[in-house]
Design a protein around this motif. Structure first.
Motif, PDB file in Angstrom:
ATOM      1  N   LYS A 133       0.829  -1.191   0.000  1.00 16.47           N
ATOM      2  CA  LYS A 133       0.000   0.000   0.000  1.00 16.47           C
ATOM      3  C   LYS A 133       0.870   1.251   0.000  1.00 16.47           C
ATOM      4  O   LYS A 133       1.728   1.428   0.870  1.00 16.47           O
ATOM      5  CB  LYS A 133      -0.920  -0.006   1.230  1.00 16.47           C
ATOM      6  CG  LYS A 133      -2.085   0.956   1.144  1.00 16.47           C
ATOM      7  CD  LYS A 133      -3.059   0.687   2.274  1.00 16.47           C
ATOM      8  CE  LYS A 133      -4.328   1.511   2.107  1.00 16.47           C
ATOM      9  NZ  LYS A 133      -5.318   1.178   3.156  1.00 16.47           N
ATOM     10  N   GLY A 134       0.678   2.095  -1.005  1.00 15.43           N
ATOM     11  CA  GLY A 134       1.427   3.337  -1.109  1.00 15.43           C
ATOM     12  C   GLY A 134       2.786   3.217  -1.762  1.00 15.43           C
ATOM     13  O   GLY A 134       3.478   4.225  -1.956  1.00 15.43           O
ATOM     14  N   VAL A 217      -9.497 -12.617  -3.952  1.00 15.73           N
ATOM     15  CA  VAL A 217      -9.306 -11.280  -4.528  1.00 15.73           C
ATOM     16  C   VAL A 217      -8.501 -10.310  -3.677  1.00 15.73           C
ATOM     17  O   VAL A 217      -8.127  -9.238  -4.160  1.00 15.73           O
ATOM     18  CB  VAL A 217     -10.669 -10.634  -4.852  1.00 15.73           C
ATOM     19  CG1 VAL A 217     -11.413 -11.443  -5.899  1.00 15.73           C
ATOM     20  CG2 VAL A 217     -11.530 -10.462  -3.606  1.00 15.73           C
ATOM     21  N   ALA A 218      -8.215 -10.633  -2.422  1.00 14.77           N
ATOM     22  CA  ALA A 218      -7.583  -9.639  -1.541  1.00 14.77           C
ATOM     23  C   ALA A 218      -6.254  -9.151  -2.097  1.00 14.77           C
ATOM     24  O   ALA A 218      -5.998  -7.935  -2.173  1.00 14.77           O
ATOM     25  CB  ALA A 218      -7.400 -10.223  -0.140  1.00 14.77           C
ATOM     26  N   LEU A 222      -5.404  -5.206  -4.176  1.00 15.03           N
ATOM     27  CA  LEU A 222      -4.367  -4.222  -3.863  1.00 15.03           C
ATOM     28  C   LEU A 222      -3.403  -4.043  -5.029  1.00 15.03           C
ATOM     29  O   LEU A 222      -3.002  -2.910  -5.338  1.00 15.03           O
ATOM     30  CB  LEU A 222      -3.594  -4.658  -2.620  1.00 15.03           C
ATOM     31  CG  LEU A 222      -2.481  -3.685  -2.196  1.00 15.03           C
ATOM     32  CD1 LEU A 222      -3.068  -2.367  -1.709  1.00 15.03           C
ATOM     33  CD2 LEU A 222      -1.597  -4.303  -1.118  1.00 15.03           C
ATOM     34  N   ILE A 223      -3.035  -5.129  -5.698  1.00 17.34           N
ATOM     35  CA  ILE A 223      -2.072  -5.034  -6.794  1.00 17.34           C
ATOM     36  C   ILE A 223      -2.623  -4.163  -7.924  1.00 17.34           C
ATOM     37  O   ILE A 223      -1.903  -3.328  -8.480  1.00 17.34           O
ATOM     38  CB  ILE A 223      -1.683  -6.445  -7.285  1.00 17.34           C
ATOM     39  CG1 ILE A 223      -0.888  -7.177  -6.181  1.00 17.34           C
ATOM     40  CG2 ILE A 223      -0.843  -6.381  -8.553  1.00 17.34           C
ATOM     41  CD1 ILE A 223      -0.666  -8.666  -6.451  1.00 17.34           C
ATOM     42  N   TYR A 230      -8.622   1.016 -10.929  1.00 15.15           N
ATOM     43  CA  TYR A 230      -9.791   1.183 -10.066  1.00 15.15           C
ATOM     44  C   TYR A 230     -10.408  -0.193  -9.844  1.00 15.15           C
ATOM     45  O   TYR A 230     -10.539  -0.984 -10.784  1.00 15.15           O
ATOM     46  CB  TYR A 230     -10.821   2.102 -10.725  1.00 15.15           C
ATOM     47  CG  TYR A 230     -10.486   3.568 -10.620  1.00 15.15           C
ATOM     48  CD1 TYR A 230     -11.282   4.439  -9.905  1.00 15.15           C
ATOM     49  CD2 TYR A 230      -9.351   4.081 -11.240  1.00 15.15           C
ATOM     50  CE1 TYR A 230     -10.975   5.786  -9.799  1.00 15.15           C
ATOM     51  CE2 TYR A 230      -9.022   5.424 -11.144  1.00 15.15           C
ATOM     52  CZ  TYR A 230      -9.841   6.268 -10.420  1.00 15.15           C
ATOM     53  OH  TYR A 230      -9.517   7.601 -10.312  1.00 15.15           O
ATOM     54  N   VAL A 231     -10.804  -0.474  -8.602  1.00 14.94           N
ATOM     55  CA  VAL A 231     -11.460  -1.745  -8.268  1.00 14.94           C
ATOM     56  C   VAL A 231     -12.669  -1.414  -7.406  1.00 14.94           C
ATOM     57  O   VAL A 231     -12.529  -0.873  -6.306  1.00 14.94           O
ATOM     58  CB  VAL A 231     -10.523  -2.702  -7.499  1.00 14.94           C
ATOM     59  CG1 VAL A 231     -11.175  -4.075  -7.380  1.00 14.94           C
ATOM     60  CG2 VAL A 231      -9.163  -2.813  -8.169  1.00 14.94           C
ATOM     61  N   THR A 232     -13.854  -1.737  -7.912  1.00 15.05           N
ATOM     62  CA  THR A 232     -15.097  -1.438  -7.193  1.00 15.05           C
ATOM     63  C   THR A 232     -16.064  -2.599  -7.358  1.00 15.05           C
ATOM     64  O   THR A 232     -15.756  -3.607  -8.000  1.00 15.05           O
ATOM     65  CB  THR A 232     -15.775  -0.172  -7.758  1.00 15.05           C
ATOM     66  OG1 THR A 232     -16.283  -0.459  -9.079  1.00 15.05           O
ATOM     67  CG2 THR A 232     -14.804   1.008  -7.820  1.00 15.05           C
ATOM     68  N   ASP A 233     -17.267  -2.427  -6.780  1.00 17.09           N
ATOM     69  CA  ASP A 233     -18.338  -3.351  -7.113  1.00 17.09           C
ATOM     70  C   ASP A 233     -18.948  -2.921  -8.449  1.00 17.09           C
ATOM     71  O   ASP A 233     -18.475  -1.982  -9.092  1.00 17.09           O
ATOM     72  CB  ASP A 233     -19.372  -3.437  -5.984  1.00 17.09           C
ATOM     73  CG  ASP A 233     -20.154  -2.147  -5.779  1.00 17.09           C
ATOM     74  OD1 ASP A 233     -20.142  -1.261  -6.666  1.00 17.09           O
ATOM     75  OD2 ASP A 233     -20.805  -2.006  -4.724  1.00 17.09           O
ATOM     76  N   TYR A 234     -20.016  -3.585  -8.888  1.00 13.41           N
ATOM     77  CA  TYR A 234     -20.562  -3.331 -10.213  1.00 13.41           C
ATOM     78  C   TYR A 234     -21.151  -1.928 -10.369  1.00 13.41           C
ATOM     79  O   TYR A 234     -21.245  -1.412 -11.478  1.00 13.41           O
ATOM     80  CB  TYR A 234     -21.635  -4.358 -10.560  1.00 13.41           C
ATOM     81  CG  TYR A 234     -21.117  -5.758 -10.762  1.00 13.41           C
ATOM     82  CD1 TYR A 234     -19.763  -6.021 -10.985  1.00 13.41           C
ATOM     83  CD2 TYR A 234     -21.983  -6.845 -10.737  1.00 13.41           C
ATOM     84  CE1 TYR A 234     -19.296  -7.305 -11.169  1.00 13.41           C
ATOM     85  CE2 TYR A 234     -21.528  -8.137 -10.930  1.00 13.41           C
ATOM     86  CZ  TYR A 234     -20.184  -8.361 -11.142  1.00 13.41           C
ATOM     87  OH  TYR A 234     -19.733  -9.639 -11.333  1.00 13.41           O
TER      88      TYR A 234
END
Length: 266
Positions: A133-134, A217-218, A222-223, A230-234
């Motif tokens: 992260k970062g 998916v964890a 992050l990767i 961008y990673v979100t729900d639908y």
């Protein structure tokens, strides 16, 4: 090139410790395809052996941390400390059928700041995708960046297709019907962890799937984010792991894909 932190080194060492046995088991499973009993029980044992190796190595490095594991479930640690999230064999069905596309996935979840470290290791190609992260996302010392494509008609999008007893097929069909006519191609390779790693590496331009577990998916979540994606729900909310819906892409394609997916589900 970014130097790995001690924690990423611990994670990669554990993955590499489990990998040789997985490679041997994968070679063996191809011979079992012709047996009457079939290789299913053998693969289940391979999965459990890999998880045990990962557990032993990570426990030795951080004895007070908890675990969330696909096979072993939740093992509580110090609630003030992070916990490991482990999938010892993402792409089990590929492994079962002798298809050389599977991975080990390890992530660290901090009780205060969420997913902070992720590693996805492909034992057959010796590719180690990792992120902190970062500090960005990396593959063998090279910085990862998501695809720069801006037009859906140039994009290759990966997905996971629902199958026997898993997933919501009507929902997937509606989303597929909205996205497929707009893109250059859809791919289903059978490992959500590697799909996300490949989005981070720009090999895929996007990815969607639902019904995934945290260990699937964890690390990939992050990767991709550390690779600028961008990673979100639908529907575009930043809760993909909790919602068990993952939509990943670069900023422009993500906006287009999430509008298509959300529109299909209205």
């Amino acid at each position: 090139m970014s130097a790995q932190s001690g924690l990423i080194t611990v994670m990669e060492r554990a993955a590499r410790k489990a990998a040789p046995r997985l490679r041997r088991d994968f070679n063996e499973v191809q011979h079992l395809q012709v047996s009457k009993k079939g290789p299913a029980d053998f693969v289940s044992m391979a999965d459990q052996r890999a998880e045990r190796t990962l557990y032993d190595e990570l426990l030795k490095a951080r004895p007070d941390w908890g675990f969330v594991m696909e096979e072993g479930g939740v093992i509580e640690g110090d609630p003030e400390k992070p916990r490991w999230i482990i999938d010892p064999l993402d792409g089990t069905t590929n492994f079962l059928h002798g298809i050389p596309h599977f991975a080990i996935s390890i992530a660290v979840e901090d009780p205060r700041s969420g997913i902070t470290h992720g590693l996805i290791y492909q034992p057959l190609t010796d590719e180690s995708f990792w992120a902190e992260k970062g500090r960005g996302a990396w593959l063998t010392g090279q910085r990862l960046r998501v695809s720069a494509r801006r037009d859906l008609n140039d994009a290759i999008i990966a997905t996971g297709i629902p199958f026997l007893g898993h997933g919501n097929f009507p929902e997937w069909t509606r989303i597929f019907g909205a996205i497929a006519p707009e893109v250059a191609g859809i791919r289903r390779l059978g490992s959500a962890a590697l799909d996300l790693a490949w989005v981070a590496a720009g090999r895929f331009d996007g990815f969607w799937e639902s019904g995934l577990n945290i260990w699937d998916v964890a690390a990939g979540y992050l990767i991709v984010k550390e690779a600028g994606g961008y990673v979100t729900d639908y529907r575009g909310a930043d809760q993909p792991i909790e919602k068990r819906q993952v939509l990943a892409a670069n900023d422009v394609l993500h906006s287009k894909l999430h509008k298509l997916a959300a529109g299909a589900l209205r």
